[in-house]
Motif scaffolding. Structure first.
Motif, PDB file in Angstrom:
ATOM      1  N   LYS A 117       0.830  -1.203   0.000  1.00 20.29           N
ATOM      2  CA  LYS A 117       0.000   0.000   0.000  1.00 20.29           C
ATOM      3  C   LYS A 117       0.865   1.255   0.000  1.00 20.29           C
ATOM      4  O   LYS A 117       0.563   2.230  -0.698  1.00 20.29           O
ATOM      5  N   GLN A 118       1.939   1.219   0.767  1.00 17.40           N
ATOM      6  CA  GLN A 118       2.830   2.375   0.806  1.00 17.40           C
ATOM      7  C   GLN A 118       3.485   2.604  -0.553  1.00 17.40           C
ATOM      8  O   GLN A 118       3.598   3.744  -1.011  1.00 17.40           O
ATOM      9  N   GLN A 143       3.902   5.601  -5.567  1.00 20.42           N
ATOM     10  CA  GLN A 143       3.804   5.654  -7.014  1.00 20.42           C
ATOM     11  C   GLN A 143       2.795   6.703  -7.461  1.00 20.42           C
ATOM     12  O   GLN A 143       3.047   7.470  -8.403  1.00 20.42           O
ATOM     13  N   GLN A 144       1.665   6.756  -6.788  1.00 18.20           N
ATOM     14  CA  GLN A 144       0.659   7.770  -7.108  1.00 18.20           C
ATOM     15  C   GLN A 144       1.204   9.173  -6.856  1.00 18.20           C
ATOM     16  O   GLN A 144       0.972  10.092  -7.649  1.00 18.20           O
ATOM     17  N   PHE A 145       1.920   9.335  -5.767  1.00 18.22           N
ATOM     18  CA  PHE A 145       2.482  10.645  -5.447  1.00 18.22           C
ATOM     19  C   PHE A 145       3.559  11.032  -6.455  1.00 18.22           C
ATOM     20  O   PHE A 145       3.681  12.208  -6.832  1.00 18.22           O
ATOM     21  N   VAL A 146       4.330  10.050  -6.924  1.00 14.68           N
ATOM     22  CA  VAL A 146       5.364  10.331  -7.918  1.00 14.68           C
ATOM     23  C   VAL A 146       4.717  10.759  -9.233  1.00 14.68           C
ATOM     24  O   VAL A 146       5.174  11.714  -9.885  1.00 14.68           O
ATOM     25  N   GLU A 147       3.658  10.059  -9.647  1.00 18.57           N
ATOM     26  CA  GLU A 147       2.965  10.435 -10.879  1.00 18.57           C
ATOM     27  C   GLU A 147       2.366  11.835 -10.760  1.00 18.57           C
ATOM     28  O   GLU A 147       2.443  12.635 -11.703  1.00 18.57           O
ATOM     29  N   TYR A 148       1.782  12.129  -9.617  1.00 20.05           N
ATOM     30  CA  TYR A 148       1.248  13.467  -9.390  1.00 20.05           C
ATOM     31  C   TYR A 148       2.371  14.505  -9.416  1.00 20.05           C
ATOM     32  O   TYR A 148       2.227  15.587  -9.994  1.00 20.05           O
ATOM     33  N   GLY A 149       3.513  14.170  -8.794  1.00 18.05           N
ATOM     34  CA  GLY A 149       4.654  15.082  -8.768  1.00 18.05           C
ATOM     35  C   GLY A 149       5.209  15.347 -10.158  1.00 18.05           C
ATOM     36  O   GLY A 149       5.600  16.487 -10.472  1.00 18.05           O
TER      37      GLY A 149
END
Length: 295
Positions: free
Chosen positions: A207-208, A213-219
């Protein structure tokens, strides 16, 4: 007989000649009279026909009018039938523009809208159910994550001092069987608790990683908005390599720490520091201008 009524034997030669002459003329006069009579009869027939003609004309006119009226009624009926065959249209607004649609299209559109609404409601309900189940699982995992360490510590404490099974068997064979069974059950519970903790830890790690990964894509999206020139892959790769080198050389980052930078805000901070250092170096390389003196 002569024209005077005398017998032929008593007539003179001149009277006989006149009578013969009259005989020659009489047929022509009869013929003329017959012709006149025939002409008069023909004229009378023509006059009778002409007198009867208006009625015939009126009848013809009435027939023509009736025929025209029938044609008009047939045409009107045909127009009505054609209009009835033509689909009824309605005016609706689509994206702010008025569009003509037929009744069938309107009904089909409404049916599709109803079907779409129904499916959307079903999906919404399914999503709520899944979210509720996920919340229950998260709550259960949270309880497990708090209780499992306590259970593990308790079981380890109970299993800390293992009995002398041989001495117990010699002294009390019946007690040995009972104690050995309890001991094995506690060991199995401890193994189950340890396995459950490992499962929770693995799920938390996955989950982490998903969140990272989601935060990296958003970044990455935010970086392209803030630094448009990084939309060129070559420019982005070149600057990121220069930033990494600057961070390790000037800020004492390790290569492992550089690899762990996934927060775009940290990368923006490193980039600003790198750009500032380039500006400082460029300023140092410029020759200083001599101050003007009045002397």
């Amino acid at each position: 007989m002569s024209n005077n009524g005398k017998p032929t034997a008593l007539q003179t030669d001149s009277e006989i000649a006149a009578t013969m002459f009259e005989s020659f003329l009489t047929p022509e006069e009869d013929k003329v009279e017959e012709a006149v009579a025939e002409t008069e009869e023909a004229v009378e027939e023509v006059l009778e026909e002409e007198l009867e003609a208006p009625e015939t004309l009126e009848e013809d006119v009435e027939d023509e009018e009736e025929f025209d009226e029938e044609d008009e009624l047939d045409e009107e009926q045909t127009d009505v039938e054609e209009e009835a065959l033509q689909p009824q249209t309605f005016t609706v607004k689509v994206d702010g523009q008025e569009v003509e649609v037929t009744q069938d299209e309107l009904i089909n559109g409404y049916s599709r809208q109803q079907d779409y609404t129904r499916k959307t409601q079903e999906l919404s309900q399914q999503r709520k159910t899944i979210e509720q189940q996920q919340a229950e699982l998260a709550q259960r995992d949270a309880i497990y994550s708090q209780l499992l360490p306590k259970m593990e510590a308790q079981l380890k404490g109970e299993l800390a001092n293992e009995p002398d099974w041989n001495a117990l068997y010699e002294d009390d064979p019946v007690g040995y069987v009972r104690e050995k069974q309890l001991w094995d059950e506690k060991k199995e519970k401890l193994s189950a608790v340890s396995a459950e903790q490992q499962r929770l830890q693995q799920e938390a790690l996955v989950k982490q990683q998903q969140q990272i990964q989601q935060f990296v894509e958003y970044g990455n999206q935010k970086l392209l908005e803030i630094i448009p020139e990084w939309q060129n892959p070559e420019v982005a790769a070149k600057e990121k390599a220069a930033i990494s080198e600057y961070a390790m050389r000037e800020l004492e980052y390790t290569p492992e720490e550089i690899q762990q930078v996934y927060d775009y805000r940290a990368l923006l901070g490193l980039r600003n520091a790198w750009l500032n250092s380039k500006t400082v170096e460029a300023t140092k390389k410029k020759p200083t201008q001599k101050a003007l003196s009045l002397f």
